[in-house]
Write an enzyme that holds these catalytic residues in place. Structure first.
Site, PDB file in Angstrom:
ATOM      1  N   LYS A 204     -14.682 -18.561  -1.422  1.00 11.81           N
ATOM      2  CA  LYS A 204     -15.410 -17.312  -1.146  1.00 11.81           C
ATOM      3  C   LYS A 204     -14.899 -16.177  -2.056  1.00 11.81           C
ATOM      4  CE  LYS A 204     -17.684 -14.010   0.763  1.00 11.81           C
ATOM      5  NZ  LYS A 204     -19.119 -13.827   0.702  1.00 11.81           N
ATOM      6  N   CYS A 258     -17.799  -6.240  -0.146  1.00  9.32           N
ATOM      7  CA  CYS A 258     -17.438  -7.619  -0.522  1.00  9.32           C
ATOM      8  C   CYS A 258     -16.933  -7.664  -1.961  1.00  9.32           C
ATOM      9  CB  CYS A 258     -18.640  -8.547  -0.359  1.00  9.32           C
ATOM     10  SG  CYS A 258     -19.053  -8.853   1.354  1.00  9.32           S
TER      11      CYS A 258
END
Ligand SMILES: NC(=O)c1ccc[n+]([C@@H]2O[C@H](COP(=O)([O-])OP(=O)(O)OC[C@H]3O[C@@H](n4cnc5c(N)ncnc54)[C@H](O)[C@@H]3O)[C@@H](O)[C@H]2O)c1
Length: 398
Positions: A204, A258
């Site tokens: 991720k 993010c």
């Protein structure tokens, strides 16, 4: 179809609430948990506290069916899903405090055979740390299935991507991976891929660092092109006609919670070996400072030529086009800095109605009043506008 398993979702924000609502609509009995009382109340009324297409329909149906209930405290369940924030502390040090407190909160309810899933984007080693926190609560974790399954949805398309995206599942044991994969396969149509916890965590972080690094390349090009008096948008369009080149678009920086955050988790752990990933972050941060200087210079030029202060329109505050999300937004940062430095700013954000920090101006009014127009976010309202005195950092006029 009624599902046997009961699910407890911790954190009912952009990730947790859509996940809880989807699972409830798929027949699971879902107990959602948030520490914010107003969030819990809103959800229990069948309403939503965030902006995301289709989410309202899912939540309403989930609550009306009795399959979704929100509360301030966890409850016994077969599967626990943790989707709490993972920001950083001062100095870009990862902040896993929310994960620790969420894990401590579920500890009294976790029993043998439960699946405990961490969905929050996390530094490498966090899933193991979560297991240690459960052990400290005298839980025999060898009888649990603990795994990381990072979320990779795109805001604005969350309900679709929750189902369609491929997922990565990494357990602390192969058995945990297998049990967690089996669970996701009950509602994910994409492929659910198996690995270990650390690889899933790093995957991720790698995805977001890949995006950040590639945007940094585009942002650096935009600064160089300005120096060489070349149109960067034309340049990138031309270079991308090469069959193996695909340069991303530059902007006023990189925002959101993010891409602008997660690469720091790698840099923090990787130190000097994370050279390129750190440099990309620095380039993207510098692009924002560079934009501020350009806007100030333009305003000063106007003042020198006209004997009065320029009215500067800042077009867009969100971190990317056509959303209301202001988290880590370079456009908001730029606008704040210009106001703080005494510029006469007309702040425009068509996607936000209620903003307390400073007043917002309708974009059409701003265009009439402004002496200098600065495009910070490529919102659809700004496309195709014919403006003479402009700085376009997001290519919305191209
Ligand atoms: N939003 C996205 O597009 C996105 C995409 C992929 C991954 N992620 C990751 O998912 C995680 C969650 O992100 P988000 O966007 O949903 O955050 P968010 O801030 O929208 O939601 C988090 C929720 O958790 C609640 N919370 C905090 N501590 C809690 C606790 N101890 N117990 C219960 N609730 C608690 C907060 O009140 C909030 O409602 C983060 O790690 C993020 O990086 C987000």
């Amino acid at each position: 179809m009624k599902q046997e398993k009961k699910i407890c979702v911790i954190g009912l924000g952009y990730i947790g609430l859509p996940t809880a609502a989807l699972l409830a609509n798929r027949g699971y009995d879902v107990h959602g948990v948030d520490v914010v009382e107003s969030t819990v109340d809103i959800i229990n009324r069948g309403e939503i506290h965030i902006v995301e297409p289709e989410l309202d329909t899912f939540v309403k149906a989930a609550v009306n069916s009795g399959n979704l209930k929100a509360a301030l405290k966890p409850a016994k369940a077969d599967v626990f899903i943790i989707a709490v924030p993972t920001p950083f502390h001062e100095g870009y040090v990862p902040n896993v405090d929310y994960i620790i407190s969420a894990t401590k909160a579920i500890a009294p309810y976790v029993v043998e055979g439960n699946i405990v899933i961490l969905e929050s984007t996390s530094p490498v080693g966090t899933t193991d740390m979560m297991e240690s926190v459960l052990k400290e609560s005298n839980i025999n974790t060898s009888e649990l299935y603990i795994a990381h399954c990072p979320e990779r949805v795109l805001p604005g398309h969350i309900m679709r991507e929750l189902v369609e995206n491929d997922r990565i599942v990494g357990g602390t044991t192969p058995e945990a991976t297998e049990a967690t994969v089996e669970f996701y396969n009950t509602f994910v149509e994409g492929e659910v891929l198996s690995t270990d916890a650390k690889t899933a965590e790093m995957a991720k972080l790698t995805e977001n660092s890949f995006r950040d690094t590639n945007i940094a390349f585009a942002n650096e090009l935009s600064i160089l092109c300005d120096k060489f008096n070349i149109d960067v948008w034309e340049l990138i369009a031309l270079a991308n006609r090469h069959p193996r080149v695909n340069i991303l678009q530059p902007g006023a920086g990189v925002g959101g919670h993010c891409i602008a955050v997660d690469p720091w988790f790698i840099v923090h752990a990787g130190g000097e070996d994370a050279n390129m990933i750190r440099t990309a972050r620095e380039v993207n941060t510098y692009k924002t400072e560079w934009a501020i200087e350009k806007i100030k210079n333009e305003a000063l030029k106007f003042e020198n030529e006209n004997g009065r202060k320029a009215k500067v329109a800042c077009m867009g505050l969100a971190f990317k086009p056509d959303i209301d999300d202001l988290r880590e937004s370079p456009a908001l940062y730029i606008t704040r800095r210009l106001i703080a430095d005494g510029l006469d700013v007309l702040a425009v954000e068509p996607n936000v109605e209620d903003f307390k920090e400073f007043s917002l101006v309708n974009y059409k009014d701003a265009l009439v009043q402004a002496d200098t127009v600065t495009f910070l976010v490529a919102h659809k309202e700004f496309k195709g506008l014919d403006i003479q005195t402009k700085l376009d950092f997001c290519g919305v006029l191209n």
